[in-house]
Design an enzyme around this catalytic site. Structure first.
Site, short mmCIF file in Angstrom:
data_model
loop_
_atom_site.label_atom_id
_atom_site.label_comp_id
_atom_site.label_asym_id
_atom_site.label_seq_id
_atom_site.Cartn_x
_atom_site.Cartn_y
_atom_site.Cartn_z
N SER A 5 0.82 -1.21 0.00
CA SER A 5 0.00 0.00 0.00
C SER A 5 0.85 1.26 0.00
O SER A 5 0.58 2.21 -0.77
CB SER A 5 -0.95 0.00 1.20
OG SER A 5 -0.24 -0.16 2.42
N LYS A 185 6.89 5.85 17.06
CA LYS A 185 5.47 6.20 17.21
C LYS A 185 4.61 4.95 17.01
O LYS A 185 3.48 4.87 17.53
CB LYS A 185 5.08 7.32 16.24
CG LYS A 185 5.30 7.03 14.76
CD LYS A 185 4.18 6.25 14.12
CE LYS A 185 4.53 5.81 12.72
NZ LYS A 185 3.44 5.02 12.09
#
Length: 327
Positions: A5, A185
Protein backbone atom coordinates in the site's frame (compact mmCIF):
# COMPACT_ATOMS: atom_id res chain seq x y z
CA UNK A 1 10.84 -1.36 -4.55
CA UNK A 2 7.77 -2.95 -3.00
CA UNK A 3 4.20 -2.76 -4.30
CA UNK A 4 2.32 -2.82 -1.01
CA UNK A 5 0.00 0.00 0.00
CA UNK A 6 2.70 2.55 0.91
CA UNK A 7 5.09 1.70 -1.91
CA UNK A 8 2.29 1.95 -4.46
CA UNK A 9 1.03 5.20 -2.91
CA UNK A 10 4.44 6.90 -3.10
CA UNK A 11 4.81 5.66 -6.68
CA UNK A 12 1.42 7.25 -7.45
CA UNK A 13 2.41 10.52 -5.77
CA UNK A 14 5.63 10.71 -7.78
CA UNK A 15 3.84 9.86 -11.03
CA UNK A 16 1.14 12.45 -10.30
CA UNK A 17 3.98 14.95 -9.86
CA UNK A 18 5.04 14.38 -13.47
CA UNK A 19 7.77 11.73 -13.24
CA UNK A 20 7.86 8.31 -14.85
CA UNK A 21 7.96 5.65 -12.14
CA UNK A 22 8.84 1.97 -12.24
CA UNK A 23 7.29 -0.01 -9.38
CA UNK A 24 8.80 -3.35 -8.44
CA UNK A 25 6.49 -6.14 -7.26
CA UNK A 26 7.76 -9.59 -6.34
CA UNK A 27 4.39 -10.94 -7.54
CA UNK A 28 4.01 -10.98 -11.32
CA UNK A 29 0.21 -10.87 -11.11
CA UNK A 30 0.32 -7.58 -9.19
CA UNK A 31 2.66 -6.01 -11.76
CA UNK A 32 0.39 -7.24 -14.54
CA UNK A 33 -2.71 -5.77 -12.89
CA UNK A 34 -1.00 -2.39 -12.48
CA UNK A 35 0.15 -2.31 -16.11
CA UNK A 36 -3.11 -3.54 -17.63
CA UNK A 37 -5.81 -1.95 -15.47
CA UNK A 38 -3.85 0.74 -13.56
CA UNK A 39 -5.01 -0.68 -10.24
CA UNK A 40 -3.53 -2.52 -7.27
CA UNK A 41 -6.69 -4.02 -5.86
CA UNK A 42 -5.06 -6.03 -3.08
CA UNK A 43 -3.50 -2.98 -1.41
CA UNK A 44 -5.29 0.15 -2.69
CA UNK A 45 -8.84 -0.91 -3.54
CA UNK A 46 -10.76 1.60 -5.62
CA UNK A 47 -7.72 3.73 -6.49
CA UNK A 48 -6.95 4.47 -10.14
CA UNK A 49 -3.21 4.67 -10.78
CA UNK A 50 -1.75 7.20 -13.24
CA UNK A 51 -0.52 6.20 -16.72
CA UNK A 52 3.06 7.28 -15.87
CA UNK A 53 3.34 4.46 -13.34
CA UNK A 54 4.66 1.18 -14.70
CA UNK A 55 5.31 -2.08 -12.83
CA UNK A 56 7.62 -5.06 -13.19
CA UNK A 57 8.57 -8.18 -11.27
CA UNK A 58 12.11 -8.11 -12.69
CA UNK A 59 14.66 -6.45 -10.40
CA UNK A 60 17.12 -5.52 -13.17
CA UNK A 61 14.36 -3.81 -15.16
CA UNK A 62 13.09 -1.97 -12.11
CA UNK A 63 16.49 -0.52 -11.17
CA UNK A 64 17.90 0.19 -14.62
CA UNK A 65 18.90 3.87 -14.80
CA UNK A 66 17.20 4.70 -11.49
CA UNK A 67 18.13 8.06 -9.94
CA UNK A 68 16.09 7.59 -6.77
CA UNK A 69 15.23 4.19 -5.31
CA UNK A 70 12.40 4.05 -2.77
CA UNK A 71 12.49 1.05 -0.45
CA UNK A 72 9.08 -0.10 0.76
CA UNK A 73 9.56 -3.66 2.01
CA UNK A 74 9.18 -5.03 5.56
CA UNK A 75 12.06 -4.03 7.83
CA UNK A 76 13.06 -7.62 8.53
CA UNK A 77 13.49 -8.41 4.80
CA UNK A 78 15.38 -5.25 3.79
CA UNK A 79 18.92 -6.63 4.26
CA UNK A 80 18.33 -9.85 2.34
CA UNK A 81 16.60 -7.96 -0.47
CA UNK A 82 19.40 -5.39 -0.79
CA UNK A 83 22.03 -8.12 -0.88
CA UNK A 84 20.28 -9.42 -4.01
CA UNK A 85 19.47 -6.02 -5.49
CA UNK A 86 22.77 -4.21 -4.90
CA UNK A 87 24.44 -5.36 -8.13
CA UNK A 88 21.66 -3.61 -10.08
CA UNK A 89 21.72 -0.31 -8.13
CA UNK A 90 23.22 2.56 -10.19
CA UNK A 91 26.33 3.91 -8.47
CA UNK A 92 25.11 7.43 -7.76
CA UNK A 93 21.47 6.67 -6.96
CA UNK A 94 19.80 8.00 -3.82
CA UNK A 95 18.27 5.25 -1.68
CA UNK A 96 15.16 6.40 0.17
CA UNK A 97 13.73 4.41 3.07
CA UNK A 98 9.95 4.41 3.47
CA UNK A 99 10.25 1.77 6.20
CA UNK A 100 9.34 2.46 9.84
CA UNK A 101 11.06 -0.30 11.74
CA UNK A 102 14.30 -1.53 13.31
CA UNK A 103 16.17 -4.65 12.29
CA UNK A 104 15.69 -7.39 14.87
CA UNK A 105 18.86 -8.76 16.35
CA UNK A 106 21.09 -5.85 15.36
CA UNK A 107 18.67 -3.07 16.39
CA UNK A 108 19.90 -1.04 13.41
CA UNK A 109 17.89 1.69 11.75
CA UNK A 110 17.05 1.12 8.10
CA UNK A 111 19.57 3.67 6.82
CA UNK A 112 22.29 1.78 8.71
CA UNK A 113 21.16 -1.50 7.18
CA UNK A 114 21.18 0.15 3.75
CA UNK A 115 24.81 1.25 4.18
CA UNK A 116 25.91 -2.19 5.38
CA UNK A 117 24.04 -4.14 2.73
CA UNK A 118 25.03 -1.99 -0.26
CA UNK A 119 28.44 -0.60 0.70
CA UNK A 120 27.27 2.84 -0.41
CA UNK A 121 27.99 5.93 1.74
CA UNK A 122 25.48 7.33 4.24
CA UNK A 123 25.32 10.53 2.14
CA UNK A 124 23.32 8.54 -0.43
CA UNK A 125 20.74 7.43 2.13
CA UNK A 126 17.54 9.33 2.82
CA UNK A 127 14.33 8.70 4.73
CA UNK A 128 10.81 9.96 4.08
CA UNK A 129 8.53 9.88 7.11
CA UNK A 130 5.47 11.62 8.49
CA UNK A 131 1.70 11.26 9.07
CA UNK A 132 1.21 9.09 6.02
CA UNK A 133 -1.79 6.75 6.02
CA UNK A 134 -1.49 5.32 2.54
CA UNK A 135 -5.11 5.10 1.41
CA UNK A 136 -5.91 8.72 2.37
CA UNK A 137 -2.94 9.98 0.35
CA UNK A 138 -3.72 7.68 -2.56
CA UNK A 139 -7.18 9.30 -2.65
CA UNK A 140 -5.50 12.69 -3.06
CA UNK A 141 -6.31 14.01 0.41
CA UNK A 142 -3.79 16.77 1.36
CA UNK A 143 -0.89 15.61 3.54
CA UNK A 144 2.74 16.37 4.28
CA UNK A 145 5.92 14.51 5.15
CA UNK A 146 9.63 15.08 5.79
CA UNK A 147 12.72 13.96 3.88
CA UNK A 148 15.97 13.78 5.85
CA UNK A 149 19.36 13.12 4.31
CA UNK A 150 22.95 14.02 5.27
CA UNK A 151 23.34 15.45 1.75
CA UNK A 152 21.18 18.59 1.61
CA UNK A 153 20.89 18.60 -2.16
CA UNK A 154 19.76 14.99 -2.26
CA UNK A 155 17.12 15.77 0.38
CA UNK A 156 15.89 18.67 -1.75
CA UNK A 157 15.78 16.49 -4.87
CA UNK A 158 13.75 13.82 -3.11
CA UNK A 159 11.39 16.46 -1.70
CA UNK A 160 10.85 17.93 -5.17
CA UNK A 161 10.26 14.50 -6.69
CA UNK A 162 7.77 13.41 -4.00
CA UNK A 163 5.75 16.61 -3.88
CA UNK A 164 2.52 16.93 -5.83
CA UNK A 165 -0.55 19.14 -5.64
CA UNK A 166 -1.81 17.09 -2.66
CA UNK A 167 1.41 15.88 -1.00
CA UNK A 168 4.08 18.24 0.32
CA UNK A 169 7.52 17.08 1.44
CA UNK A 170 9.67 19.27 3.67
CA UNK A 171 13.34 18.65 4.46
CA UNK A 172 15.57 18.54 7.50
CA UNK A 173 19.07 17.32 8.32
CA UNK A 174 18.11 15.08 11.23
CA UNK A 175 18.25 11.61 9.70
CA UNK A 176 18.32 9.90 13.12
CA UNK A 177 15.35 11.80 14.56
CA UNK A 178 13.24 11.49 11.41
CA UNK A 179 13.91 7.79 11.17
CA UNK A 180 13.37 7.03 14.86
CA UNK A 181 10.20 9.11 14.97
CA UNK A 182 8.66 6.82 12.37
CA UNK A 183 9.79 3.72 14.23
CA UNK A 184 8.90 4.71 17.78
CA UNK A 185 5.47 6.20 17.21
CA UNK A 186 4.32 2.73 16.06
CA UNK A 187 4.91 1.42 19.57
CA UNK A 188 2.69 4.10 21.09
CA UNK A 189 0.07 3.49 18.38
CA UNK A 190 -0.07 -0.15 19.47
CA UNK A 191 -0.54 1.03 23.07
CA UNK A 192 -3.44 3.29 22.11
CA UNK A 193 -4.94 0.48 20.06
CA UNK A 194 -4.83 -1.75 23.13
CA UNK A 195 -6.78 0.69 25.31
CA UNK A 196 -9.24 1.33 22.47
CA UNK A 197 -9.81 -2.41 22.25
CA UNK A 198 -10.50 -2.38 25.98
CA UNK A 199 -13.13 0.31 25.44
CA UNK A 200 -11.33 3.08 27.31
CA UNK A 201 -12.06 6.70 26.45
CA UNK A 202 -10.21 9.78 25.31
CA UNK A 203 -8.64 10.61 28.70
CA UNK A 204 -6.71 7.35 28.70
CA UNK A 205 -5.70 7.70 25.06
CA UNK A 206 -4.56 11.31 25.48
CA UNK A 207 -2.56 10.38 28.57
CA UNK A 208 -0.80 7.52 26.82
CA UNK A 209 -0.15 9.58 23.70
CA UNK A 210 1.48 12.47 25.56
CA UNK A 211 3.44 10.33 28.02
CA UNK A 212 4.37 8.03 25.15
CA UNK A 213 5.68 11.00 23.20
CA UNK A 214 7.89 11.87 26.19
CA UNK A 215 9.24 8.29 26.26
CA UNK A 216 10.09 8.08 22.59
CA UNK A 217 11.58 11.59 22.57
CA UNK A 218 13.92 10.65 25.41
CA UNK A 219 14.98 7.52 23.50
CA UNK A 220 15.56 9.40 20.23
CA UNK A 221 17.52 12.27 21.83
CA UNK A 222 19.77 9.72 23.56
CA UNK A 223 20.68 8.49 20.07
CA UNK A 224 21.55 11.91 18.70
CA UNK A 225 18.18 13.09 17.43
CA UNK A 226 17.02 16.68 17.76
CA UNK A 227 14.19 17.08 20.25
CA UNK A 228 12.28 19.38 17.91
CA UNK A 229 12.17 16.67 15.22
CA UNK A 230 10.02 14.52 17.52
CA UNK A 231 7.56 17.39 17.87
CA UNK A 232 7.24 17.84 14.10
CA UNK A 233 5.70 15.85 11.25
CA UNK A 234 8.00 12.85 11.69
CA UNK A 235 7.20 12.52 15.40
CA UNK A 236 4.05 14.05 16.87
CA UNK A 237 2.38 14.41 13.47
CA UNK A 238 2.90 10.76 12.62
CA UNK A 239 1.87 9.71 16.13
CA UNK A 240 -1.46 11.55 15.87
CA UNK A 241 -2.26 10.05 12.47
CA UNK A 242 -1.32 6.51 13.49
CA UNK A 243 -2.83 6.44 16.95
CA UNK A 244 -6.54 6.22 16.27
CA UNK A 245 -7.18 5.29 12.68
CA UNK A 246 -8.55 2.03 11.35
CA UNK A 247 -6.13 2.51 8.44
CA UNK A 248 -3.18 2.12 10.82
CA UNK A 249 -1.96 -1.47 11.01
CA UNK A 250 -0.24 -0.79 14.34
CA UNK A 251 -3.40 0.66 15.86
CA UNK A 252 -5.44 -2.29 14.55
CA UNK A 253 -2.87 -4.74 15.94
CA UNK A 254 -3.10 -3.10 19.37
CA UNK A 255 -6.89 -3.04 19.21
CA UNK A 256 -6.97 -6.79 18.60
CA UNK A 257 -4.57 -7.36 21.49
CA UNK A 258 -6.86 -5.29 23.68
CA UNK A 259 -9.79 -7.49 22.69
CA UNK A 260 -7.92 -10.57 23.83
CA UNK A 261 -6.34 -11.90 20.65
CA UNK A 262 -2.88 -13.42 20.95
CA UNK A 263 0.12 -12.16 18.99
CA UNK A 264 -0.13 -15.17 16.67
CA UNK A 265 -3.81 -14.50 16.00
CA UNK A 266 -3.15 -10.79 15.37
CA UNK A 267 -0.43 -11.51 12.82
CA UNK A 268 -2.71 -13.99 11.04
CA UNK A 269 -5.61 -11.52 10.83
CA UNK A 270 -3.57 -8.45 9.82
CA UNK A 271 -2.27 -9.91 6.53
CA UNK A 272 0.12 -6.94 6.23
CA UNK A 273 3.17 -6.05 8.36
CA UNK A 274 2.68 -4.01 11.55
CA UNK A 275 6.24 -2.81 12.15
CA UNK A 276 5.46 -1.84 15.75
CA UNK A 277 5.13 -5.47 16.80
CA UNK A 278 8.61 -6.40 15.57
CA UNK A 279 10.25 -3.17 16.78
CA UNK A 280 9.27 -3.47 20.46
CA UNK A 281 11.96 -6.00 21.40
CA UNK A 282 14.95 -4.23 19.77
CA UNK A 283 13.85 -0.84 21.13
CA UNK A 284 13.59 -2.16 24.69
CA UNK A 285 16.92 -3.96 24.38
CA UNK A 286 18.65 -0.74 23.33
CA UNK A 287 16.79 1.25 26.01
CA UNK A 288 18.00 -1.17 28.70
CA UNK A 289 21.57 -0.88 27.48
CA UNK A 290 21.37 2.92 27.72
CA UNK A 291 19.44 3.00 31.01
CA UNK A 292 16.34 4.59 29.45
CA UNK A 293 13.06 3.80 31.21
CA UNK A 294 10.13 3.17 28.84
CA UNK A 295 7.22 1.98 31.01
CA UNK A 296 4.53 2.31 28.34
CA UNK A 297 6.53 0.46 25.69
CA UNK A 298 7.43 -2.16 28.31
CA UNK A 299 3.74 -2.76 28.98
CA UNK A 300 3.12 -3.07 25.23
CA UNK A 301 5.79 -5.77 25.12
CA UNK A 302 4.26 -7.55 28.12
CA UNK A 303 0.83 -7.66 26.47
CA UNK A 304 2.26 -8.81 23.11
CA UNK A 305 4.20 -11.63 24.73
CA UNK A 306 1.38 -12.65 27.08
CA UNK A 307 3.11 -11.59 30.28
CA UNK A 308 0.36 -9.08 31.10
CA UNK A 309 -3.40 -9.20 30.70
CA UNK A 310 -4.56 -6.52 28.28
CA UNK A 311 -7.04 -5.40 30.95
CA UNK A 312 -4.18 -4.36 33.21
CA UNK A 313 -2.58 -2.15 30.57
CA UNK A 314 -2.18 1.53 31.42
CA UNK A 315 -2.60 1.13 35.15
CA UNK A 316 1.10 1.70 35.70
CA UNK A 317 1.49 5.13 34.12
CA UNK A 318 2.79 6.29 37.48
CA UNK A 319 6.00 4.38 36.75
CA UNK A 320 6.86 6.96 34.10
CA UNK A 321 9.19 9.85 34.78
CA UNK A 322 7.15 12.28 36.89
CA UNK A 323 8.76 15.34 35.34
CA UNK A 324 6.23 16.56 32.78
CA UNK A 325 8.20 19.43 31.28
CA UNK A 326 11.88 19.01 30.49
CA UNK A 327 14.25 21.88 29.99
Amino acid sequence: MGAGSWGTTIAKVIADGGCDVMLYSRREEVAQEINESHRNGDYLPGIQLPPGLFATSDVATALQGAEQIYLAVPAQTLRENLEVWREFIPKGATLVSLIKGLEQGSGLRMSQVMVEATGLPIEQMAVVSGPNLALEIAKGEPAASVCACPDVERANEVARTCSSDYFTVFTNHDLIGTELGGVLKNLIAVAIGIVNGLGYGQNTKASIMTRGLAEITKFAVAHGARRRTLFGLAGLGDLIATSESSLSRNFRAGEMLGRGYTKKEVLKRLLQTAEGLSSVAPVLKIAAEKGIEMPIVTQVSDVIEGRMRAGDFGRQLNLADDVEVES
